[in-house]
Design a protein around this motif. Structure first.
Motif, PDB file in Angstrom:
ATOM      1  N   ILE A 313       0.817  -1.211   0.000  1.00 58.68           N
ATOM      2  CA  ILE A 313       0.000   0.000   0.000  1.00 58.68           C
ATOM      3  C   ILE A 313       0.851   1.260   0.000  1.00 58.68           C
ATOM      4  CG2 ILE A 313      -0.217   0.179   2.515  1.00 58.68           C
ATOM      5  CD1 ILE A 313      -3.142   1.006   2.064  1.00 58.68           C
ATOM      6  N   LEU A 314       2.129   1.120   0.401  1.00 58.60           N
ATOM      7  CA  LEU A 314       3.041   2.264   0.425  1.00 58.60           C
ATOM      8  C   LEU A 314       4.041   2.232  -0.722  1.00 58.60           C
ATOM      9  CD1 LEU A 314       3.772   2.470   4.270  1.00 58.60           C
ATOM     10  CD2 LEU A 314       2.203   3.884   2.928  1.00 58.60           C
ATOM     11  N   GLY A 315       3.841   1.342  -1.663  1.00 57.54           N
ATOM     12  CA  GLY A 315       4.717   1.286  -2.828  1.00 57.54           C
ATOM     13  C   GLY A 315       5.724   0.164  -2.809  1.00 57.54           C
ATOM     14  N   GLY A 316       5.683  -0.686  -1.790  1.00 57.29           N
ATOM     15  CA  GLY A 316       6.574  -1.829  -1.719  1.00 57.29           C
ATOM     16  C   GLY A 316       5.925  -3.068  -2.299  1.00 57.29           C
ATOM     17  N   THR A 317       6.483  -4.222  -1.955  1.00 55.13           N
ATOM     18  CA  THR A 317       5.946  -5.482  -2.478  1.00 55.13           C
ATOM     19  C   THR A 317       5.422  -6.398  -1.385  1.00 55.13           C
ATOM     20  OG1 THR A 317       8.155  -6.504  -2.421  1.00 55.13           O
ATOM     21  CG2 THR A 317       7.503  -5.406  -4.471  1.00 55.13           C
ATOM     22  N   CYS A 318       5.535  -5.984  -0.120  1.00 57.89           N
ATOM     23  CA  CYS A 318       5.127  -6.849   0.986  1.00 57.89           C
ATOM     24  C   CYS A 318       3.614  -6.829   1.192  1.00 57.89           C
ATOM     25  CB  CYS A 318       5.828  -6.421   2.277  1.00 57.89           C
ATOM     26  SG  CYS A 318       5.495  -7.521   3.671  1.00 57.89           S
ATOM     27  N   THR A 319       3.031  -8.019   1.343  1.00 64.21           N
ATOM     28  CA  THR A 319       1.604  -8.134   1.638  1.00 64.21           C
ATOM     29  C   THR A 319       1.338  -8.906   2.918  1.00 64.21           C
ATOM     30  OG1 THR A 319       1.386 -10.155   0.331  1.00 64.21           O
ATOM     31  CG2 THR A 319       1.019  -8.056  -0.819  1.00 64.21           C
ATOM     32  N   CYS A 320       2.382  -9.560   3.452  1.00 62.82           N
ATOM     33  CA  CYS A 320       2.220 -10.429   4.619  1.00 62.82           C
ATOM     34  C   CYS A 320       1.057 -11.396   4.399  1.00 62.82           C
ATOM     35  CB  CYS A 320       2.012  -9.623   5.905  1.00 62.82           C
ATOM     36  SG  CYS A 320       3.486  -8.728   6.440  1.00 62.82           S
ATOM     37  N   LYS A 321       1.015 -11.961   3.190  1.00 61.89           N
ATOM     38  CA  LYS A 321      -0.046 -12.901   2.827  1.00 61.89           C
ATOM     39  C   LYS A 321      -0.021 -14.102   3.757  1.00 61.89           C
ATOM     40  CE  LYS A 321      -1.905 -15.399  -1.171  1.00 61.89           C
ATOM     41  NZ  LYS A 321      -1.693 -15.746  -2.611  1.00 61.89           N
ATOM     42  N   GLY A 322      -1.184 -14.448   4.249  1.00 62.71           N
ATOM     43  CA  GLY A 322      -1.307 -15.582   5.164  1.00 62.71           C
ATOM     44  C   GLY A 322      -1.003 -15.241   6.599  1.00 62.71           C
ATOM     45  N   GLU A 323      -0.648 -13.970   6.853  1.00 68.14           N
ATOM     46  CA  GLU A 323      -0.329 -13.555   8.213  1.00 68.14           C
ATOM     47  C   GLU A 323      -1.308 -12.511   8.741  1.00 68.14           C
ATOM     48  OE1 GLU A 323       4.011 -12.987   9.031  1.00 68.14           O
ATOM     49  OE2 GLU A 323       4.162 -13.132   6.848  1.00 68.14           O
ATOM     50  N   GLY A 324      -2.369 -12.260   7.984  1.00 70.07           N
ATOM     51  CA  GLY A 324      -3.347 -11.277   8.419  1.00 70.07           C
ATOM     52  C   GLY A 324      -3.135  -9.898   7.848  1.00 70.07           C
ATOM     53  N   GLY A 325      -2.200  -9.765   6.892  1.00 67.91           N
ATOM     54  CA  GLY A 325      -1.898  -8.459   6.327  1.00 67.91           C
ATOM     55  C   GLY A 325      -0.774  -7.775   7.092  1.00 67.91           C
ATOM     56  N   CYS A 326      -0.159  -6.793   6.460  1.00 66.75           N
ATOM     57  CA  CYS A 326       0.996  -6.135   7.073  1.00 66.75           C
ATOM     58  C   CYS A 326       0.646  -5.441   8.384  1.00 66.75           C
ATOM     59  CB  CYS A 326       1.583  -5.113   6.101  1.00 66.75           C
ATOM     60  SG  CYS A 326       2.354  -5.857   4.639  1.00 66.75           S
ATOM     61  N   ASP A 327      -0.565  -4.856   8.457  1.00 66.03           N
ATOM     62  CA  ASP A 327      -0.899  -4.085   9.653  1.00 66.03           C
ATOM     63  C   ASP A 327      -1.129  -4.977  10.870  1.00 66.03           C
ATOM     64  OD1 ASP A 327      -3.196  -5.136   8.517  1.00 66.03           O
ATOM     65  OD2 ASP A 327      -4.398  -3.316   8.747  1.00 66.03           O
ATOM     66  N   LEU A 328      -1.923  -6.000  10.729  1.00 64.65           N
ATOM     67  CA  LEU A 328      -2.278  -6.824  11.891  1.00 64.65           C
ATOM     68  C   LEU A 328      -1.269  -7.938  12.183  1.00 64.65           C
ATOM     69  CD1 LEU A 328      -6.135  -7.131  11.293  1.00 64.65           C
ATOM     70  CD2 LEU A 328      -4.973  -5.738  13.022  1.00 64.65           C
TER      71      LEU A 328
END
Length: 375
Positions: A313-328
């Motif tokens: 969402i900030l222009g990177g490639t990280c989504t933390c898929k399977g971990e609840g998203g980067c925020d949570l």
């Protein structure tokens, strides 16, 4: 692009790449630096004098990782006197969760420009706050409100998400666009919300920085803060004004020298007015670390944070898929350590002060240089 700052450097500085924690980041700095900022490839990185007098790097030592800190003889002596005084006067005791290591004491000394009296007063006030906040102190509050796992967390994040994210130098990301405190306080009390803000702040020195240091194999003593103001306006500012002021106050007074840089992105046109109100709340040293950006911020962020560590969402490639998203998800070395403790059946947190690697002190009377990595 980041705003350009006029260099006030009177001494030569050669920096391989901006951002602590990157592989190959090496400094060559003279003992005394008196400039505010340097323009590196279009990216404005704010520095300040006392921070650069103490720099760190990793070296091999008896098969272990050790941090090398550079001091003038006067600063080394001040640190030793400070340590003796705060222990003799029982301002701190071994095991205090504020931290009793050199790195922690240096944060308070740097914040008060190595003035012993002022540094001691600052640490004393911090300890008093830690003993009383929440009614029974920060340790009890942290034990009953886990900043990474409490029932109201998801609801709070809908309004004001604040989380640390994986990187060698931890990134503290906050989104204000969805801020709606009247709606939030239908689900959580204002007191509970404030407690969540407090334990999130404490987690930086209690868990995040120590874990990041262990993972990096060197001392990481600061985070990068990104504040996204997309969708944020004056009506929301008036809602959060007192909370924001209190948050800045505890950060400056009780967690000094832990913010290396503050990047404010998607700043709206009204932010000129908002900044005029906020700026007087901040210490001069804090203001010097702030970069206010518009919507063209991606290149700036990627200059200091690798794409795989920056949320999509900030222009990177990280989504933390399977971990609840980067925020949570709370993804980072601190979460790895938490999960490891759970597997081992331990209930203790990793913090209780900034427990990192050994520290070697180099005393010098003349300028010391650190080799530049030309790879």
């Amino acid at each position: 692009m980041a705003p350009k700052h006029k260099s006030q450097c009177n001494d030569p500085v050669n920096l391989k790449r901006a951002g602590e924690g990157y592989d190959g980041v090496h400094m060559k700095a003279l003992e005394r630096l008196s400039f505010e900022s340097s323009q590196l490839g279009g990216f404005s990185l704010v520095y300040y004098t006392t921070c650069l007098r103490v720099y760190t790097s990793s070296v091999a030592y008896s098969g272990r990782t050790m941090t090398v800190m550079s001091f003038t003889p006067e600063e080394k002596e001040t640190l030793e006197v400070f340590r003796k005084q705060v222990f003799d006067e029982e301002i701190i005791r071994e095991g205090d969760s504020v931290g009793t290591d050199d790195a922690t004491l240096l944060r308070f000394l740097r914040a008060r420009k190595f003035n012993l009296t002022e540094s001691k007063k600052m640490l004393q006030n911090c300890q008093q706050w830690r003993k009383t906040v929440g009614g029974d102190g920060i340790d009890a509050l942290y034990a009953r409100l886990d900043p990474y796992d409490y029932p109201e967390r998801e609801e709070i994040f809908k309004s004001w998400s604040m989380y640390f994210h994986k990187a060698s130098r931890p990134v503290n990301i906050q989104f204000f666009g969805g801020l709606n405190l009247p709606k939030l306080y239908k689900h959580v009390t204002p007191e509970r919300h404030w407690e969540a803000i407090v334990v999130n702040a404490d987690s930086l020195t209690r868990e995040v920085l120590p874990a990041a240091s262990r993972a990096a194999g060197k001392h990481i003593h600061q985070s990068i803060v990104i504040v996204d103001l997309k969708g944020f306006g004056l009506s929301q500012f008036w809602q959060v004004k007192s909370l924001a002021q209190a948050s800045f106050q505890i950060s400056q007074d009780y967690f000094p020298e832990t913010m290396g840089q503050l990047l404010i992105i998607n700043a709206p046109s009204s932010f000129t007015f908002i900044w005029g109100i906020i700026k007087p709340w901040l210490a001069k040293e804090t203001v010097e670390k702030v970069d206010i950006l518009g919507s063209n911020y991606r290149e700036v962020l990627l200059d200091v944070i690798d794409a795989e560590n920056l949320p999509e969402i900030l222009g990177g490639t990280c989504t933390c898929k399977g971990e609840g998203g980067c925020d949570l998800s709370g993804a980072g070395p601190w979460m790895v350590e938490r999960n490891e403790r759970k597997r081992n059946g331990s209930t203790e947190d990793s913090g209780s002060g900034e427990k990192t690697e050994d520290v070697a002190v180099i005393e010098h009377n003349s300028p010391i240089t650190h080799p530049i990595d030309d790879n």
